[in-house]
Scaffold this motif. Structure first.
Motif, mmCIF file in Angstrom:
data_model
loop_
_atom_site.group_PDB
_atom_site.id
_atom_site.type_symbol
_atom_site.label_atom_id
_atom_site.label_comp_id
_atom_site.label_asym_id
_atom_site.label_seq_id
_atom_site.Cartn_x
_atom_site.Cartn_y
_atom_site.Cartn_z
ATOM 1 N N ARG A 245 47.134 56.991 31.186
ATOM 2 C CA ARG A 245 47.379 55.581 31.456
ATOM 3 C C ARG A 245 46.142 54.916 32.052
ATOM 4 O O ARG A 245 45.422 55.501 32.849
ATOM 5 N N GLY A 246 45.942 53.688 31.673
ATOM 6 C CA GLY A 246 44.813 52.955 32.237
ATOM 7 C C GLY A 246 44.146 52.074 31.206
ATOM 8 O O GLY A 246 44.345 52.250 29.990
ATOM 9 N N PRO A 247 43.369 51.111 31.663
ATOM 10 C CA PRO A 247 42.679 50.201 30.742
ATOM 11 C C PRO A 247 41.473 50.866 30.103
ATOM 12 O O PRO A 247 41.122 52.015 30.407
ATOM 13 N N LEU A 290 25.725 48.120 33.649
ATOM 14 C CA LEU A 290 26.998 47.572 34.085
ATOM 15 C C LEU A 290 28.138 48.524 33.744
ATOM 16 O O LEU A 290 28.060 49.281 32.780
ATOM 17 N N LYS A 291 29.187 48.454 34.513
ATOM 18 C CA LYS A 291 30.405 49.212 34.234
ATOM 19 C C LYS A 291 31.597 48.336 34.586
ATOM 20 O O LYS A 291 31.481 47.393 35.383
ATOM 21 N N ASN A 292 32.748 48.642 33.988
ATOM 22 C CA ASN A 292 33.918 47.832 34.289
ATOM 23 C C ASN A 292 34.476 48.198 35.662
ATOM 24 O O ASN A 292 34.484 49.368 36.062
ATOM 25 N N LYS A 293 34.908 47.176 36.358
ATOM 26 C CA LYS A 293 35.467 47.373 37.691
ATOM 27 C C LYS A 293 36.836 48.029 37.567
ATOM 28 O O LYS A 293 37.682 47.596 36.784
ATOM 29 N N ALA A 294 37.050 49.070 38.337
ATOM 30 C CA ALA A 294 38.296 49.831 38.242
ATOM 31 C C ALA A 294 39.463 49.005 38.776
ATOM 32 O O ALA A 294 39.409 48.492 39.902
ATOM 33 N N PRO A 295 40.537 48.844 38.001
ATOM 34 C CA PRO A 295 41.711 48.108 38.481
ATOM 35 C C PRO A 295 42.584 49.000 39.366
ATOM 36 O O PRO A 295 42.377 50.209 39.454
ATOM 37 N N ARG A 296 43.545 48.385 39.994
ATOM 38 C CA ARG A 296 44.502 49.137 40.821
ATOM 39 C C ARG A 296 45.886 49.057 40.185
ATOM 40 O O ARG A 296 46.239 48.071 39.537
ATOM 41 N N CYS A 303 51.931 47.670 36.396
ATOM 42 C CA CYS A 303 50.786 47.404 35.505
ATOM 43 C C CYS A 303 49.501 47.515 36.307
ATOM 44 O O CYS A 303 49.518 47.544 37.547
ATOM 45 N N TRP A 304 48.391 47.593 35.587
ATOM 46 C CA TRP A 304 47.076 47.616 36.212
ATOM 47 C C TRP A 304 46.646 46.188 36.518
ATOM 48 O O TRP A 304 46.808 45.292 35.686
ATOM 49 N N CYS A 305 46.075 45.965 37.699
ATOM 50 C CA CYS A 305 45.772 44.606 38.143
ATOM 51 C C CYS A 305 44.326 44.480 38.608
ATOM 52 O O CYS A 305 43.757 45.408 39.204
ATOM 53 N N LEU A 306 43.738 43.331 38.311
ATOM 54 C CA LEU A 306 42.439 42.912 38.829
ATOM 55 C C LEU A 306 42.580 41.478 39.321
ATOM 56 O O LEU A 306 43.392 40.710 38.806
ATOM 57 N N ASN A 307 41.780 41.125 40.301
ATOM 58 C CA ASN A 307 41.817 39.760 40.835
ATOM 59 C C ASN A 307 40.847 38.886 40.036
ATOM 60 O O ASN A 307 39.639 38.945 40.220
ATOM 61 N N PHE A 308 41.415 38.086 39.137
ATOM 62 C CA PHE A 308 40.602 37.179 38.325
ATOM 63 C C PHE A 308 40.557 35.766 38.925
ATOM 64 O O PHE A 308 40.043 34.856 38.283
ATOM 65 N N HIS A 309 41.089 35.591 40.103
ATOM 66 C CA HIS A 309 41.044 34.315 40.822
ATOM 67 C C HIS A 309 41.596 33.168 39.975
ATOM 68 O O HIS A 309 41.034 32.062 39.950
ATOM 69 N N GLY A 310 42.680 33.426 39.267
ATOM 70 C CA GLY A 310 43.348 32.399 38.493
ATOM 71 C C GLY A 310 42.730 32.082 37.148
ATOM 72 O O GLY A 310 43.235 31.214 36.425
ATOM 73 N N ARG A 311 41.679 32.778 36.769
ATOM 74 C CA ARG A 311 40.985 32.494 35.513
ATOM 75 C C ARG A 311 41.578 33.275 34.345
ATOM 76 O O ARG A 311 41.196 33.050 33.208
ATOM 77 N N PHE A 320 38.685 42.385 31.326
ATOM 78 C CA PHE A 320 37.799 43.283 32.078
ATOM 79 C C PHE A 320 36.930 42.480 33.038
ATOM 80 O O PHE A 320 36.763 41.258 32.900
ATOM 81 N N GLN A 321 36.375 43.183 34.001
ATOM 82 C CA GLN A 321 35.348 42.678 34.907
ATOM 83 C C GLN A 321 34.215 43.683 34.954
ATOM 84 O O GLN A 321 34.467 44.894 35.025
#
Length: 380
Positions: A245-247, A290-296, A303-311, A320-321
Motif C-alpha cells: 500500500r502507498g502512493p 528531488l524526491k517525493n515527500k512521504a505522505p502519512r 487514505c494517504w494524506c499530504l498537506n496541499f494547503h487547499g490547492r 505528489f509533492q
C-alpha cells in the motif's frame, strides 16, 4: 487604449521626432522614412521612437514595469520591448528575472528558475480526446479560470515509447517550429522519463547524441536551429513489485542553471535562451535531486494524506509533492527536505494544479507533472 493598440495604430504623440539615423533593426522592420517607406507611413515615425532620450525612455518603462504587475495588463510591458531595438535593450535592463521579481513576462522566463520565497501557482487543463495538456498561470484563486496561457504539450506514441512535445503554441507541435520548447520521452513501461530542452541550458552545453533526441530526421537546413535536443532532467518511478500500500515513489535529477557567484542574470531574461554564447550571460550548470515527500496514513479517512494547503481537492494517485535532497543552487549544495519545490494535484476531472519555485523553471515543472499522467501498473 492599450499600449499594443497604440503602437499598432501609431496614434501616440509624435513630439519625440529626431533627425538621427535609424538603427539597422528599424530599417529591416520597415520603421522609418526614406524612399523605401511605404505609402501612407510617416517617415519620422521610426525616428520618434528610436531616438527618444534615454532618461525619458527609461522612466516610461520603469513606470510601466511597476504599474503593470499582473496579466493581462502586463502585455503592455511586452509591447514596450517590441517597439524597436532601443526600447528592447532598455526593457532588458529594467525588467528583472522571475526569481527576483516573481513575474513572468517573456517566453524566455519559462526556462528560468521561479521565485524562491513563494511559488508560482499554475493550472493544467487536460483534453483527453486530443491527448493535449495546457499550462496556465493562475490569475485568481478560482480553479475554473484558465488564467494566462504559458505552454502546451501533446502526447504521441513513438513505437514502444511515448513522447510529449512541449510548445509555446497551443496548435503547433512540430519540432521544427520556432514555438518548440522541448519534449519528454518515456521508456516502454512508462517508469523512466528523459526531459529534453530545445536550447542549450547553459554555456558549453552539447546536444544529446542519442537518436531519440534529434529534432530533424533529414539533413539540417538552418544552422541557427539546433539539430538535437539537450538533456536537462530525468524522472524515474520506483517499481512496486510486492504491491504494498502507498502512493507512487518517484525521483528526479534536474539540470538547473543558476548565476555564478557575483554575476546576475536579471537583465538578460528577454533572450538569454537565444544568446547562449553571449559572454555577459554567465551561468553554471548545477544539479538538483528531488524526491517525493512521504505522505502519512490517516486512520480515520483510511487514505494517504499530504498537506496541499487547499490547492488539491480530489484524491488521486497522481498527486505528489517534491522536495530537494541535493540543490547546488543553495549554499553547500544541500537541499531543504521540508520545503516543497513542486506540488501537483487534482481538483477536477481534467483540471490539475501545479505550484513550483526555485530552482525549477516552468518548463521543467510542467515536464515533471506530465510524467504523472498515464497508467503505471508496475508502480501502483
Amino acid at each position: 487604449m492599450s499600449l499594443i493598440r497604440v503602437f499598432r495604430s501609431r496614434k501616440f504623440s509624435r513630439s519625440f521626432r529626431g533627425t538621427g539615423a535609424l538603427d539597422e533593426d528599424d530599417r529591416r522592420n520597415g520603421i522609418g522614412g526614406g524612399d523605401g517607406a511605404e505609402a501612407g507611413e510617416d517617415p519620422a515615425y521610426g525616428n520618434g521612437w528610436s531616438t527618444m532620450l534615454p532618461e525619458l525612455l527609461g522612466e516610461i518603462i520603469r513606470r510601466m514595469e511597476v504599474s503593470e504587475e499582473r496579466w493581462p495588463n502586463r502585455q503592455n510591458v511586452v509591447a514596450c520591448a517590441g517597439v524597436c531595438k532601443r526600447w528592447r535593450e532598455m526593457t532588458r535592463e529594467i525588467v528583472r528575472s522571475p526569481s527576483q521579481s516573481s513575474k513572468i513576462t517573456f517566453p524566455s522566463c519559462l526556462k528560468e528558475p521561479g521565485p524562491r520565497d513563494s511559488p508560482y501557482q499554475c493550472l493544467i487543463k487536460r483534453n483527453k480526446r486530443t491527448s493535449t495538456f495546457y499550462l496556465y498561470l493562475a490569475l485568481t484563486p478560482s480553479f475554473t479560470d484558465k488564467g494566462k496561457f504559458l505552454l502546451a504539450a501533446r502526447r504521441y506514441r513513438r513505437g514502444a515509447n511515448t513522447e510529449y512535445i512541449i510548445s509555446l503554441d497551443a496548435e503547433d507541435f512540430s519540432q521544427g517550429s520556432n514555438a518548440y520548447v522541448g519534449k519528454l520521452s518515456s521508456d516502454f513501461l512508462g517508469t523512466n522519463f528523459t526531459i529534453y530542452d530545445s536550447k542549450p541550458p547553459h554555456n558549453g552545453a552539447k546536444p544529446s547524441s542519442c537518436r531519440a533526441s534529434r529534432r530533424f530526421t533529414s539533413k539540417q537546413i538552418c544552422p541557427q536551429v539546433p539539430a538535437g535536443n539537450f538533456e536537462v532532467g530525468h524522472v524515474s518511478y520506483k517499481f512496486n513489485i510486492l504491491k504494498s500500500r502507498g502512493p507512487r515513489r518517484m525521483a528526479c535529477t534536474m539540470k538547473c542553471p543558476f548565476p555564478l557567484p557575483g554575476e546576475s542574470s536579471d537583465n538578460k531574461n528577454l533572450d538569454a535562451a537565444d544568446k547562449t554564447n553571449d559572454k555577459e550571460h554567465v551561468v553554471a550548470s548545477g544539479y538538483s535531486m528531488l524526491k517525493n515527500k512521504a505522505p502519512r496514513w490517516h486512520e480515520h479517512l483510511q487514505c494517504w494524506c499530504l498537506n496541499f494547503h487547499g490547492r488539491v481537492t480530489v484524491a488521486s494517485v497522481k498527486n505528489f509533492q517534491l522536495v530537494a535532497t541535493v540543490d547546488q543552487s543553495q549554499p553547500g549544495g544541500k537541499g531543504d527536505e521540508e520545503t516543497v519545490l513542486l506540488q501537483f494535484g487534482k481538483v477536477a476531472d481534467d483540471t490539475f494544479t501545479m505550484d513550483y519555485r526555485q530552482p525549477l523553471s516552468a518548463f521543467q515543472a510542467f515536464a515533471i507533472c506530465l510524467t504523472s499522467f498515464g497508467t503505471k501498473l508496475a508502480c501502483e
